[in-house]
Design an enzyme around this catalytic site. Structure first.
Site, PDB file in Angstrom:
ATOM      1  N   ASP A 127     -10.757   2.367  -3.277  1.00 47.15           N
ATOM      2  CA  ASP A 127     -11.323   2.135  -1.944  1.00 47.15           C
ATOM      3  C   ASP A 127     -12.845   2.201  -1.976  1.00 47.15           C
ATOM      4  O   ASP A 127     -13.501   1.910  -0.982  1.00 47.15           O
ATOM      5  CB  ASP A 127     -10.785   3.176  -0.957  1.00 47.15           C
ATOM      6  CG  ASP A 127      -9.424   2.752  -0.420  1.00 47.15           C
ATOM      7  OD1 ASP A 127      -9.062   1.573  -0.573  1.00 47.15           O
ATOM      8  OD2 ASP A 127      -8.717   3.611   0.138  1.00 47.15           O
TER       9      ASP A 127
ATOM     10  N   ASP B  83       0.844  -1.205   0.000  1.00 48.29           N
ATOM     11  CA  ASP B  83       0.000   0.000   0.000  1.00 48.29           C
ATOM     12  C   ASP B  83       0.877   1.251   0.000  1.00 48.29           C
ATOM     13  O   ASP B  83       2.071   1.197   0.317  1.00 48.29           O
ATOM     14  CB  ASP B  83      -0.893  -0.048   1.259  1.00 48.29           C
ATOM     15  CG  ASP B  83      -2.156   0.771   1.116  1.00 48.29           C
ATOM     16  OD1 ASP B  83      -2.276   1.539   0.140  1.00 48.29           O
ATOM     17  OD2 ASP B  83      -3.037   0.656   2.000  1.00 48.29           O
TER      18      ASP B  83
HETATM   19  C1  DGJ Z   1      -5.809   2.039   1.756  1.00 45.97           C
HETATM   20  C2  DGJ Z   1      -6.195   0.811   1.009  1.00 45.97           C
HETATM   21  O1  DGJ Z   1      -6.686   1.146  -0.249  1.00 45.97           O
HETATM   22  C3  DGJ Z   1      -7.215   0.022   1.814  1.00 45.97           C
HETATM   23  O2  DGJ Z   1      -7.641  -1.085   1.095  1.00 45.97           O
HETATM   24  C4  DGJ Z   1      -6.611  -0.362   3.120  1.00 45.97           C
HETATM   25  O3  DGJ Z   1      -5.567  -1.261   2.914  1.00 45.97           O
HETATM   26  C5  DGJ Z   1      -6.137   0.863   3.862  1.00 45.97           C
HETATM   27  N1  DGJ Z   1      -5.274   1.678   3.046  1.00 45.97           N
HETATM   28  C6  DGJ Z   1      -5.401   0.485   5.111  1.00 45.97           C
HETATM   29  O4  DGJ Z   1      -4.829   1.532   5.732  1.00 45.97           O
END
Ligand code: DGJ
Length: 737
Positions: free
Chosen positions: A550, A488
């Site tokens: 997201d 991430d």
């Molecule tokens: C952003 C990601 O896109 C989410 O899926 C998740 O992993 C969060 N970060 C966690 O902080």
């Protein structure tokens, strides 16, 4: 032979199956762009000479001064020549006032540049780009053209690799300092293409966090129209992609030119209508805060730009990008493989989980047929929310007593593989790593550094920083059986010092991801950046999939996935079924529809499977059966966008057709319902006209020709958010009825 060279070595013709790209040398010195478009067939070598006028410059009845327009370029006034010549690689100073590709600084300051043709070379294998992601091919010709700067000891090497089958040309550029003086580059744009005056539209993918990659089409007009990122990542806001579509081009007809940057950092892509109506299109690293020192003997290689030509509209461009990336960009051994169905605990628990909770999820998930548990953010340091511990990649034993080994052993006993979340590029101010190395973050001296999501960006341009983070990652991966990593990256870069930092940072990310997939060849790597903030071709070189957004709301996802698929193959799109009401949008959609929407990507779940309704738990098995049944087709097939919301329909619809056209799948989701309207018919695309297909949902047969021209009615998806899959299977060979 895909590259033709005229006998007098003045002209170069790069042919793919359906396109030709031509460049030529005027007056033995000036490298000009001649043609890009539908494939040209030449009767003889003299055809090259007949096209000589293409290098003449784009003006008619233009008389700025007496000696401006002689037939002999040498005799033309320099400024007029520079101003009108169709440069293959525009540079500043002498009179080319359009956007240029290169700037060089010597001890005398920023220099005017004049690049003269020196020679060419033909390679039979596509060379790798050191430290950079790039398309690959063991059987593709590459043309290398060398240019020399008249005053500075700089040579510029332009490389063109031809992908015949995919109608693609990949360009990269290397600048060498061959002298004894130091220079620096303050601009490095890889690609420059001159389009003749005409009516063009520009298509780009625009967005924001949670609303990534919405296609926008508008006319190319006078002046400059650009998209860019100076966020240090390719960004949610603009994707490093542009299509130039001839005005009459539609989804399935007309000429469309796709351009995509194989890079994950700052970029600039721009159209510019010149004074005579021609269009110059450039793409490369954004000049903001960019300078690159070139010591004597040094070279600088610019990231690759991929050009794809489609005479079959926007859809044809999409399918060519998909083919190219599936076969010649993604290196992972998973690129052509079915991915395990995973369950990710982010939307299930956020930071609030422990070993028992994860085991419960794993147990229930196994009962439902799910194959892997991915533990997301919150397992390390003392991270109970997003304010702390990034960089301290040591398990939180209070949450996970016995550590990762005990947790993963338990998950394994329950029959699931295990995956883990990491955010290697970041550090929290509240972390041991930051306390030990406060100088490891990116910032400018004498200024405070801005926080975003309570975190700083580690300076990945520095090897010692990368080495330490890599050591920590390896410790994590070695202490348990871990099959998958979600990498991430949750903030933009700010306070970046001028110079090479932005680019070296990206090179550092590539270096670390390269080390990771080299040392752990079986690891399935998924990239992610606050959802889809770094969804680009550069990342796909390292990971076969990227978390798309997201926003997991099924209806929103239809749009996001449709936009993403404009360039990037379905096999790369991280897509999960989440709980309802959706955590972000509060919308409730049927569980079946959520499953159907996630089928367009890598497929998985993002919910607490122990808490959802029994009916939904039971439905998971059926959804996984669908995934097993259709994934091969979805992963490898040809993708066709069918008219949807953006075209005024009340639904979203696409179809995937197998390469041999013997199988197809239509995915239809009703987005809004209206009374008393003409019943919607779907006109299939990409089928074989004469093949007879069985429509499994209604057990009827039709020829491809009827399905494409008369269309089919979708039954059973009249209500809002109801979805329908229609599977088509070839019944007999061609020529029936
Ligand atoms: C952003 C990601 O896109 C989410 O899926 C998740 O992993 C969060 N970060 C966690 O902080």
């Amino acid at each position: 032979m895909s590259i033709g060279i005229s006998q007098d070595k003045k002209y170069f013709k790069l042919d793919t199956k359906g396109s030709t790209y031509m460049l030529g040398v005027a007056d033995g010195k000036y490298l000009g762009h001649m043609y890009y478009g539908k494939r040209l067939y030449f009767e003889s070598d003299s055809e090259f000479d007949r096209l000589d006028y293409l290098l003449g410059g784009e003006r008619e009845n233009y008389f700025p001064s007496e000696n401006c327009c002689g037939e002999n370029l040498e005799n033309r006034e320099k400024v007029t020549f520079e101003d009108t010549f169709p440069w293959e690689f525009g540079v500043p100073g002498y009179g080319d006032f359009r956007e240029h590709c290169l700037e060089a600084v010597s001890k005398d300051g920023k220099e005017s540049l004049e690049l003269l043709y020196e020679g060419y070379e033909l390679l039979t294998e596509k060379p790798e780009l050191p430290g950079l992601p790039a398309t690959f091919h063991t059987d593709s010709e590459t043309l290398v053209i060398r240019l020399r700067e008249v005053k500075l000891s700089l040579t510029v090497e332009l490389r063109y690799s031809v992908f015949e089958k995919e109608d693609a040309i990949a360009k990269s550029v290397t600048v060498h300092n061959t002298g004894t003086e130091q220079y620096s580059l303050s601009r490095a744009l890889t690609s420059c293409v001159e389009f003749p005056a005409g009516q063009y539209d520009l298509i780009t993918l625009h967005g924001a966090w949670g609303r990534e990659r919405e296609p926008y089409r508008r006319p190319v007009g006078p002046g400059k129209q650009s998209i860019s990122s100076i966020r240090g990542v390719s960004s949610h806001q603009e994707n490093p992609f542009m299509a130039i579509a001839e005005r009459n081009a539609t989804e399935e007809t007309g000429n469309v030119y796709g351009i995509n940057f194989v890079y994950s950092g700052n970029f600039l892509a721009q159209t510019e209508m010149s004074q005579f109506g021609g269009i110059r299109v450039v793409m490369g690293i954004h000049p903001y805060q960019f300078t690159w020192k070139l010591m004597p003997g040094d070279s600088f290689t610019m990231p690759e730009v991929v050009h794809v030509f489609s005479p079959e509209g926007i859809g044809g461009m999409t399918r060519r990008f998909h083919d190219l990336y599936r076969e010649h960009l993604i290196r992972s051994p998973y690129r052509n493989k079915r991915r395990p169905v995973l369950i990710n605990n982010w939307e299930a628990t956020y930071f609030d989980f422990d070993t028992e909770k994860l085991w419960d999820i794993a147990e229930k998930a196994k009962e439902c047929g799910i194959e892997m548990l991915v533990m997301d953010d919150g397992w390390f340091g003392h991270r109970e929310d997003d304010s702390t511990s990034l960089g301290d990649w040591v398990v939180n034993e209070e949450k996970l007593p016995g550590g990762l080994k005990r947790l993963t052993d338990g998950v394994k006993e329950r029959g699931l593989k295990f995956g883990i979340w990491l955010e290697p590029e970041m550090v929290s101010p509240d972390s041991d790593l930051y306390r030990e190395h406060p100088d490891w973050i990116i910032g400018q001296s004498g200024r405070s550094t801005s926080l975003a999501r309570n975190q700083y960006v580690l300076d990945f341009s520095r090897k010692e920083v990368r080495d330490e983070i890599y050591r920590r990652i390896v410790n994590v991966l070695k202490c348990a059986d871990i099959s998958y990593v979600k990498w991430d990256m949750n903030r933009s870069l700010t306070n970046v010092p001028s110079g090479d930092k932005y680019h070296r940072y990206v090179l550092g990310v590539y270096d670390l991801q390269n080390r990771l997939v080299t040392d752990f060849p079986d690891l399935l790597l998924e990239n992610c950046s606050s959802g889809g903030g770094r969804y680009d071709a550069g990342m796909l070189y390292y990971s076969p999939q990227i978390w798309c957004s997201d926003d997991t709301d099924a209806v929103e996802r239809l749009r996001i996935q449709r936009g993403t698929a404009m360039v990037y193959p379905l096999s790369t799109m991280g897509a999960h079924v989440s709980d309802c009401p959706n955590h972000a949008t509060k919308r409730t959609t049927p569980f079946a529809t959520r499953g159907q929407v996630a089928l367009a990507g890598t497929f998985g779940y993002e919910l607490d499977v122990t808490q959802i309704a029994g009916q939904e738990q039971q439905a998971i098995r059926g959804q996984i059966e669908c995934y097993n049944k259709y994934n091969e087709l979805i992963r490898n097939g040809d993708y066709y966008r069918l008219p949807s919301e953006a075209e005024g329909k009340t639904y979203d619809c696409y179809m995937v057709v197998s390469k041999d056209k013997r199988e197809a799948l239509i995915s239809f989701v009703r987005v809004t319902t209206h009374l008393s309207r003409w019943s919607e018919r779907i006109y299939c695309r990409g089928l074989d006209d004469k093949m007879v297909y069985l429509l499994e949902d209604r057990n009827t047969e039709s020829t491809g020709n009827v399905l494409m021209n008369v269309g089919i009615e979708v039954m059973g998806a009249e209500d809002e958010y109801q979805g329908k899959l229609i599977h088509l299977v070839a019944k007999s060979e061609k020529g029936v009825r």
